[in-house]
Design a protein around this motif. Sequence first.
Motif, PDB file in Angstrom:
ATOM      1  N   GLN A 292       0.559  -0.892   0.031  1.00  0.00           N
ATOM      2  CA  GLN A 292       0.097  -0.283   0.054  1.00  0.00           C
ATOM      3  C   GLN A 292       0.758   1.282   0.515  1.00  0.00           C
ATOM      4  O   GLN A 292       0.511   2.607  -0.669  1.00  0.00           O
ATOM      5  N   GLU A 293       2.072   1.287   0.705  1.00  0.00           N
ATOM      6  CA  GLU A 293       2.259   2.813   0.427  1.00  0.00           C
ATOM      7  C   GLU A 293       3.726   2.541  -0.494  1.00  0.00           C
ATOM      8  O   GLU A 293       3.448   3.495  -1.249  1.00  0.00           O
ATOM      9  N   VAL A 296       1.148   4.318  -2.961  1.00  0.00           N
ATOM     10  CA  VAL A 296       0.581   6.250  -2.302  1.00  0.00           C
ATOM     11  C   VAL A 296       1.864   6.512  -2.587  1.00  0.00           C
ATOM     12  O   VAL A 296       2.031   7.983  -3.626  1.00  0.00           O
ATOM     13  N   SER A 297       3.362   5.329  -2.682  1.00  0.00           N
ATOM     14  CA  SER A 297       4.166   6.939  -2.830  1.00  0.00           C
ATOM     15  C   SER A 297       4.775   6.882  -4.694  1.00  0.00           C
ATOM     16  O   SER A 297       5.046   8.329  -4.399  1.00  0.00           O
ATOM     17  N   HIS A 299       2.242   6.592  -6.565  1.00  0.00           N
ATOM     18  CA  HIS A 299       1.323   8.104  -7.085  1.00  0.00           C
ATOM     19  C   HIS A 299       1.715   9.529  -6.152  1.00  0.00           C
ATOM     20  O   HIS A 299       1.273  10.326  -7.060  1.00  0.00           O
ATOM     21  N   SER A 300       2.282   9.778  -5.487  1.00  0.00           N
ATOM     22  CA  SER A 300       2.786  10.902  -4.732  1.00  0.00           C
ATOM     23  C   SER A 300       3.936  11.382  -6.135  1.00  0.00           C
ATOM     24  O   SER A 300       4.693  12.936  -6.134  1.00  0.00           O
ATOM     25  N   TYR A 316      -4.789  11.633 -10.714  1.00  0.00           N
ATOM     26  CA  TYR A 316      -5.836  11.277  -9.420  1.00  0.00           C
ATOM     27  C   TYR A 316      -6.606  10.179  -9.929  1.00  0.00           C
ATOM     28  O   TYR A 316      -6.870   8.722  -8.871  1.00  0.00           O
ATOM     29  N   PHE A 319      -4.991   6.601 -10.314  1.00  0.00           N
ATOM     30  CA  PHE A 319      -4.358   6.013  -8.742  1.00  0.00           C
ATOM     31  C   PHE A 319      -5.987   5.870  -8.218  1.00  0.00           C
ATOM     32  O   PHE A 319      -6.342   4.509  -8.072  1.00  0.00           O
ATOM     33  N   ARG A 320      -7.150   6.364  -8.617  1.00  0.00           N
ATOM     34  CA  ARG A 320      -7.985   5.781  -8.340  1.00  0.00           C
ATOM     35  C   ARG A 320      -8.697   4.345  -8.561  1.00  0.00           C
ATOM     36  O   ARG A 320      -9.308   2.745  -8.233  1.00  0.00           O
ATOM     37  N   LYS A 323      -6.569   1.879  -7.417  1.00  0.00           N
ATOM     38  CA  LYS A 323      -7.515   0.914  -6.359  1.00  0.00           C
ATOM     39  C   LYS A 323      -9.192  -0.177  -6.311  1.00  0.00           C
ATOM     40  O   LYS A 323      -8.745  -0.444  -5.342  1.00  0.00           O
TER      41      LYS A 323
END
Length: 572
Positions: A292-293, A296-297, A299-300, A316, A319-320, A323
């Motif tokens: 998960q990290e 997120v990383s 995506h950031s 965005y 990314f969704r 998910k």
Amino acid sequence: MHEISEIEMTNSEIDHILESEYHDIESSENSDPNIAATTEHPLSKRFRDEIRQQHAHLNIWQRPSLFVICTIISLYSLSEMLFITPMITLSLNKICESLPQDTGINESTLCDMSHVQTITSFITCVKMVLSNLISLVVAGKIGPLSDRIGRSKIFVYMGSVTLIGNAMSAFSVSSYVDTHIYFIIFAGSITSFTGGTFALIANINSYITDVIEPSDRTVSMGTVGSIMHAMAGLAPLLSSFIIKVNNGNDMVSIYCSFLSISLFILICTFFVRESRHPEAMEMSEASHKKRQESMVSLHSIRLSVSNTFIHKIKQYIHFRIIKILDIFSPLKELWLPPTRQGSLIPRYNVLLLVTLDSIIIFATVAHMPALILFTTYEYNWKSIEIGYFISFSGISNAIILGIFSWCGTRWLQKKHTKLNYSVDRIDIKIFQFGFICIFIATIAFLINPSNYKSLLLYVVIKCVGGCMDPSLQSSITKYYGTNTGQLFGALALLHIIGMLISPAIMLGIYGITVSYKPETFMYLPLIACIIGFVLTYFLRVVYIEEPLFEETQINEGALSLTKIDSQVEPLI
């Protein structure tokens, strides 16, 4: 087909063979019985031994064991079957109330049963599609979640959702509300938030792999399946008896169902101990957080390099979407990477086994909703007759599966080598035997479908073929480590995807042909059996004394081949 013989090989010879995707080895049909059975990986063995020591002081009904899982699953299966049988008649009566009715000779109201069947087929079809869509989302999370928080908590969750869902479903066909087709569909879909039957079976199999040695898992899975079928057989008899005693009141059986599922929840909450090792759960949790990290990383980083607002919006949305698609992440467990030498044999076998598993579901389960409707139309069966039929099916399955799991498997083990890290001759013989039985059963039914005795004969012969299901589940686990929740979650996903399509197709065929040839849908399982039988000849047996992959590497998703002393055997 060439006759197969076994050849002893050195490691260098094995490496050369495993580097090739196709190879020709002539060997005999029988494996060498003198080859020792393989041993289990130390990490899995340590987890199981420590769990046993940790719970050694507890009573037998609390220690994680085959006895415990059989007990709680008996309650769950009892609840489901006490509920399903009367719901069929209640649903038909509720739909009949909403249709224009004629007055019969004896002043009783009548409705067009052919029209009722068509509407019921529509409701069942839509409800099944909706339920499977929900189960598809949930089952993808349930498997990995059980690896992180344990099996017992998942059982409690499933029991609670089942109780709520069944209560709503019973209310939708009760006399307290008017007939609303879409409310019936919605209420009947609530229980799918458990992940469905396949997610339940996946959690059961994960529990078994936690507490049972690899050599005994086929028999243990067969025993649990036998218990479930026994309850599926006895519960409708009990339901029919309860309904008769209460002057045909179907709701009494449903109340008994609520009592059984409540007991299941209480026992799982206060008495059942966790079968999964705490260290294994911590490893799964750490792996999940790391994944998960990482998402997120990434995506950031992509957002930080986006120069425009539109580009940020696209990142965005991307990314969704990722998910959302993450519900299918357990399926990656089925795609084993090449070995160090570049061989695809493990991946090839796993994918083929998964294909056979899907075919079994299609040939033995997917047609059941249409078959139940067929019995109400062709034989004019009601709740009591359907209850007797389900009882006959369940008891036949329980007896035959129980006998074969213990006797048939032991007999085959005397003639062939039992392997812990590869599909073996025992498994393949069982698969082939099973497909032949289901094929013969379907033919027997189609010869004279208007006679209910043909249906009973079909059930008995099909039960004999059902012996291949636990063997197939056990065969797939041979290629994996301790994170069996993800593996069985992936299998549950595939089952649900199949059940999302297959029953709908068969119900659609039944709805179209019900007026002139209602048994037409049964030709699809017949074709599936032929395909499945042919595919069994493409499985390959690898005789090894160590796991194909390191356990930690399996859990991390970076798999590599260990040094092995083995024999590779093609079946064609």
